[in-house]
Design a protein around this motif. Structure first.
Motif, mmCIF file in Angstrom:
data_model
loop_
_atom_site.group_PDB
_atom_site.id
_atom_site.type_symbol
_atom_site.label_atom_id
_atom_site.label_comp_id
_atom_site.label_asym_id
_atom_site.label_seq_id
_atom_site.Cartn_x
_atom_site.Cartn_y
_atom_site.Cartn_z
ATOM 1 N N LEU A 103 3.374 7.965 -5.777
ATOM 2 C CA LEU A 103 4.360 8.606 -4.915
ATOM 3 C C LEU A 103 5.564 8.892 -5.796
ATOM 4 O O LEU A 103 5.938 8.057 -6.629
ATOM 5 N N ASN A 130 -2.677 8.830 -7.458
ATOM 6 C CA ASN A 130 -2.339 7.409 -7.391
ATOM 7 C C ASN A 130 -0.848 7.152 -7.587
ATOM 8 O O ASN A 130 -0.458 6.151 -8.192
ATOM 9 N N ASN A 167 -5.052 0.776 -4.355
ATOM 10 C CA ASN A 167 -4.267 0.858 -3.126
ATOM 11 C C ASN A 167 -3.109 -0.139 -3.082
ATOM 12 O O ASN A 167 -2.603 -0.462 -2.018
ATOM 13 N N SER A 222 0.849 -1.193 0.000
ATOM 14 C CA SER A 222 0.000 0.000 0.000
ATOM 15 C C SER A 222 0.887 1.246 0.000
ATOM 16 O O SER A 222 2.087 1.156 0.283
ATOM 17 N N PRO A 223 0.319 2.424 -0.276
ATOM 18 C CA PRO A 223 1.119 3.653 -0.215
ATOM 19 C C PRO A 223 1.781 3.860 1.156
ATOM 20 O O PRO A 223 2.928 4.290 1.236
ATOM 21 N N GLU A 224 1.074 3.532 2.222
ATOM 22 C CA GLU A 224 1.641 3.685 3.563
ATOM 23 C C GLU A 224 2.827 2.747 3.765
ATOM 24 O O GLU A 224 3.838 3.118 4.352
ATOM 25 N N ARG A 226 5.847 4.097 1.842
ATOM 26 C CA ARG A 226 6.471 5.192 2.599
ATOM 27 C C ARG A 226 7.322 4.646 3.741
ATOM 28 O O ARG A 226 8.372 5.194 4.042
ATOM 29 N N TYR A 255 0.711 11.556 -1.078
ATOM 30 C CA TYR A 255 0.134 10.623 -2.031
ATOM 31 C C TYR A 255 -0.969 11.315 -2.820
ATOM 32 O O TYR A 255 -1.964 11.768 -2.271
ATOM 33 N N PHE A 262 0.149 3.398 -8.231
ATOM 34 C CA PHE A 262 -0.743 2.495 -7.497
ATOM 35 C C PHE A 262 -2.054 2.313 -8.250
ATOM 36 O O PHE A 262 -2.507 3.198 -8.964
ATOM 37 N N VAL A 313 0.700 -1.389 -5.229
ATOM 38 C CA VAL A 313 1.711 -0.971 -6.191
ATOM 39 C C VAL A 313 1.402 -1.558 -7.560
ATOM 40 O O VAL A 313 1.183 -2.765 -7.698
#
Length: 156
Positions: free
Chosen positions: A93, A91, A113, A72-74, A77, A88, A110, A115
């Motif tokens: 980063l 969609n 949610n 996920s994006p989190e 990170r 974000y 993404f 990659v």
């Protein structure tokens, strides 16, 4: 005293063996990812940077080789040591770095949610008439190779 040593020794061995297992997991997950040249400054090649060299010298590339397709994006990170250029959005980063006329842009796209793709664009003599630029895509071992036309291009 002997009793304390016998209690500490098994705990130390358990912790060390857990660390070794975690290190093996990290190494094995990295072996599943590799860099594929998408666009070169010369036909079918990048004259100023090889994938092996890029993988060894670029911290952002090393970090994103550990990113998995289901992250996920989190989680991305968390895995990447650098702060993205902005929150974000769209969609994706993005990370951008400039150093002495050289440029690198890393983008993680993404979908749902998770990659979708990880791309790096590198340039030397950035924004000058003699600029040379190459684009790399992080692929998983066994991932189907897509044509250049289906790969999204990066904006400057």
């Amino acid at each position: 005293m002997k009793k304390a040593i016998f209690l500490i020794l098994p705990m130390t061995l358990m912790v060390c063996s857990n660390l070794k297992v975690q290190a093996q997991r990290v190494d094995s997950s990295r072996e599943r990812a590799y860099l594929a040249l998408v666009k070169g400054d010369t036909p079918n090649s990048c004259s100023f940077m090889s994938a092996d060299y890029l993988e060894r010298v670029s911290d952002i590339v090393q970090d994103l080789l550990f990113v998995r397709p289901d992250d996920s994006p989190e989680w991305v990170r968390y895995k990447v040591r650098f702060t993205p250029d902005r929150d974000y959005a769209r969609n994706a980063l993005e990370w951008t770095a400039f150093a002495g006329g050289n440029y690198i842009k890393a983008v993680v796209d993404f979908r749902n949610n998770s990659v979708q793709s990880r791309t790096f664009t590198m340039a030397i003599n950035y924004n000058q008439p003699n600029e040379r630029r190459c684009q790399w895509l992080v692929r998983e071992v066994g991932q189907e190779i897509q044509s250049n036309s289906s790969t999204s291009s990066l904006n400057r």
